[in-house]
Design a protein around this motif. Structure first.
Motif, PDB file in Angstrom:
ATOM      1  N   ALA A  32     -15.271  -5.351  11.044  1.00 37.40           N
ATOM      2  CA  ALA A  32     -16.422  -4.449  10.961  1.00 37.40           C
ATOM      3  C   ALA A  32     -16.433  -3.767   9.597  1.00 37.40           C
ATOM      4  N   SER A  33     -17.617  -3.599   9.051  1.00 34.18           N
ATOM      5  CA  SER A  33     -17.727  -3.012   7.716  1.00 34.18           C
ATOM      6  C   SER A  33     -17.134  -1.609   7.654  1.00 34.18           C
ATOM      7  N   GLU A  34     -17.199  -0.858   8.754  1.00 34.74           N
ATOM      8  CA  GLU A  34     -16.636   0.500   8.758  1.00 34.74           C
ATOM      9  C   GLU A  34     -15.130   0.470   8.502  1.00 34.74           C
ATOM     10  N   GLN A  35     -14.424  -0.436   9.170  1.00 35.82           N
ATOM     11  CA  GLN A  35     -12.973  -0.526   8.958  1.00 35.82           C
ATOM     12  C   GLN A  35     -12.645  -1.072   7.573  1.00 35.82           C
ATOM     13  N   LEU A  36     -13.452  -1.983   7.080  1.00 33.47           N
ATOM     14  CA  LEU A  36     -13.208  -2.515   5.736  1.00 33.47           C
ATOM     15  C   LEU A  36     -13.419  -1.435   4.683  1.00 33.47           C
ATOM     16  N   VAL A  37     -14.408  -0.580   4.875  1.00 30.55           N
ATOM     17  CA  VAL A  37     -14.636   0.541   3.948  1.00 30.55           C
ATOM     18  C   VAL A  37     -13.456   1.512   4.024  1.00 30.55           C
ATOM     19  N   GLN A  38     -12.973   1.765   5.240  1.00 33.87           N
ATOM     20  CA  GLN A  38     -11.795   2.629   5.377  1.00 33.87           C
ATOM     21  C   GLN A  38     -10.595   1.997   4.684  1.00 33.87           C
ATOM     22  N   GLY A  39     -10.432   0.693   4.822  1.00 37.53           N
ATOM     23  CA  GLY A  39      -9.334  -0.008   4.162  1.00 37.53           C
ATOM     24  C   GLY A  39      -9.418   0.118   2.655  1.00 37.53           C
ATOM     25  N   LYS A  40     -10.627   0.006   2.127  1.00 35.89           N
ATOM     26  CA  LYS A  40     -10.824   0.160   0.674  1.00 35.89           C
ATOM     27  C   LYS A  40     -10.452   1.573   0.237  1.00 35.89           C
ATOM     28  N   THR A  41     -10.890   2.561   0.987  1.00 36.50           N
ATOM     29  CA  THR A  41     -10.592   3.956   0.650  1.00 36.50           C
ATOM     30  C   THR A  41      -9.094   4.224   0.695  1.00 36.50           C
ATOM     31  N   ASN A  45      -6.928   5.261  -2.564  1.00 39.45           N
ATOM     32  CA  ASN A  45      -6.275   6.574  -2.575  1.00 39.45           C
ATOM     33  C   ASN A  45      -4.759   6.490  -2.494  1.00 39.45           C
ATOM     34  N   SER A  46      -4.239   5.593  -1.686  1.00 36.55           N
ATOM     35  CA  SER A  46      -2.787   5.526  -1.489  1.00 36.55           C
ATOM     36  C   SER A  46      -2.080   4.763  -2.593  1.00 36.55           C
ATOM     37  N   CYS A  47      -2.617   3.642  -2.988  1.00 36.16           N
ATOM     38  CA  CYS A  47      -1.937   2.788  -3.962  1.00 36.16           C
ATOM     39  C   CYS A  47      -2.033   3.335  -5.389  1.00 36.16           C
ATOM     40  N   ALA A  48      -3.162   3.943  -5.709  1.00 37.13           N
ATOM     41  CA  ALA A  48      -3.367   4.456  -7.065  1.00 37.13           C
ATOM     42  C   ALA A  48      -2.526   5.690  -7.362  1.00 37.13           C
ATOM     43  N   LYS A  49      -1.899   6.268  -6.357  1.00 35.69           N
ATOM     44  CA  LYS A  49      -1.021   7.422  -6.592  1.00 35.69           C
ATOM     45  C   LYS A  49       0.181   7.034  -7.445  1.00 35.69           C
ATOM     46  N   LEU A  53      -4.271  -0.052  -9.644  1.00 33.01           N
ATOM     47  CA  LEU A  53      -4.653  -0.877  -8.501  1.00 33.01           C
ATOM     48  C   LEU A  53      -4.647  -2.353  -8.878  1.00 33.01           C
ATOM     49  N   PRO A  54      -4.001  -3.179  -8.065  1.00 33.29           N
ATOM     50  CA  PRO A  54      -4.020  -4.613  -8.350  1.00 33.29           C
ATOM     51  C   PRO A  54      -5.355  -5.229  -7.982  1.00 33.29           C
ATOM     52  N   ASP A  55      -5.687  -6.298  -8.648  1.00 33.24           N
ATOM     53  CA  ASP A  55      -6.888  -7.065  -8.343  1.00 33.24           C
ATOM     54  C   ASP A  55      -6.673  -7.746  -6.987  1.00 33.24           C
ATOM     55  N   PRO A  56      -7.607  -7.612  -6.039  1.00 34.51           N
ATOM     56  CA  PRO A  56      -7.448  -8.274  -4.744  1.00 34.51           C
ATOM     57  C   PRO A  56      -7.242  -9.786  -4.856  1.00 34.51           C
ATOM     58  N   ALA A  57      -7.722 -10.393  -5.924  1.00 32.21           N
ATOM     59  CA  ALA A  57      -7.550 -11.839  -6.116  1.00 32.21           C
ATOM     60  C   ALA A  57      -6.155 -12.192  -6.624  1.00 32.21           C
ATOM     61  N   ALA A  72       3.547  -0.836   1.991  1.00 31.77           N
ATOM     62  CA  ALA A  72       2.979   0.088   2.993  1.00 31.77           C
ATOM     63  C   ALA A  72       3.947   1.209   3.372  1.00 31.77           C
ATOM     64  N   PRO A  73       5.237   0.925   3.586  1.00 32.36           N
ATOM     65  CA  PRO A  73       6.148   2.033   3.889  1.00 32.36           C
ATOM     66  C   PRO A  73       6.270   3.030   2.733  1.00 32.36           C
ATOM     67  N   LYS A  74       6.247   2.536   1.497  1.00 36.57           N
ATOM     68  CA  LYS A  74       6.326   3.425   0.337  1.00 36.57           C
ATOM     69  C   LYS A  74       5.097   4.321   0.251  1.00 36.57           C
ATOM     70  N   ALA A  75       3.946   3.783   0.653  1.00 38.61           N
ATOM     71  CA  ALA A  75       2.695   4.551   0.636  1.00 38.61           C
ATOM     72  C   ALA A  75       2.525   5.386   1.909  1.00 38.61           C
ATOM     73  N   LYS A  76       3.501   5.253   2.802  1.00 36.04           N
ATOM     74  CA  LYS A  76       3.492   5.985   4.075  1.00 36.04           C
ATOM     75  C   LYS A  76       2.247   5.668   4.902  1.00 36.04           C
ATOM     76  N   LEU A  77       1.884   4.393   4.929  1.00 37.87           N
ATOM     77  CA  LEU A  77       0.751   3.958   5.743  1.00 37.87           C
ATOM     78  C   LEU A  77       1.215   3.699   7.167  1.00 37.87           C
ATOM     79  N   ASN A  78       0.433   4.142   8.139  1.00 32.47           N
ATOM     80  CA  ASN A  78       0.756   3.786   9.516  1.00 32.47           C
ATOM     81  C   ASN A  78       0.290   2.352   9.751  1.00 32.47           C
ATOM     82  N   ASP A  79       0.574   1.816  10.929  1.00 31.16           N
ATOM     83  CA  ASP A  79       0.258   0.414  11.208  1.00 31.16           C
ATOM     84  C   ASP A  79      -1.241   0.124  11.094  1.00 31.16           C
ATOM     85  N   GLU A  80      -2.067   1.037  11.582  1.00 34.58           N
ATOM     86  CA  GLU A  80      -3.518   0.825  11.535  1.00 34.58           C
ATOM     87  C   GLU A  80      -4.029   0.847  10.091  1.00 34.58           C
TER      88      GLU A  80
END
Length: 95
Positions: A32-41, A45-49, A53-57, A72-80
């Motif tokens: 769903a576009s909503e989750q993809l937009v959240q993923g982008k955000t 926000n998390s990786c650029a700290k 940011l790496p190129d997705p390609a 993901a653990p370094k960025a403290k991302l939860n599973d979702e």
């Protein structure tokens, strides 16, 4: 003797329960576009700290699984959040 064996078993169970949870991303889940937009955000926000940011390609789908499993653990991302970032990256990835 029983006390020693019981102590060893209890210690092993304790060590396993304290280990990292292995709920790794294995493939896409959100489309769903909503989750993809959240993923982008989250990605922006998390990786650029910590770094540019790496190129997705940069990676194919399996490469992103490996990279995100490490980062993901370094960025403290939860599973979702981890899953949403992965799904965003592969949705814009041209590989």
């Amino acid at each position: 003797m029983k006390k020693i064996i019981l102590s060893m078993v209890a210690g092993a169970v304790f060590m396993v329960s304290c280990g990292p949870k292995s709920t790794a991303v294995t493939g896409p889940k959100y489309t769903a576009s909503e989750q993809l937009v959240q993923g982008k955000t989250i990605f922006e926000n998390s990786c650029a700290k910590c770094h540019k940011l790496p190129d997705p390609a940069k990676h194919d789908d399996q490469g992103w699984i490996k990279t995100l499993s490490r980062m993901a653990p370094k960025a403290k991302l939860n599973d979702e959040q981890h899953q949403m970032v992965y799904d965003y990256l592969i949705s814009v990835n041209k590989k």
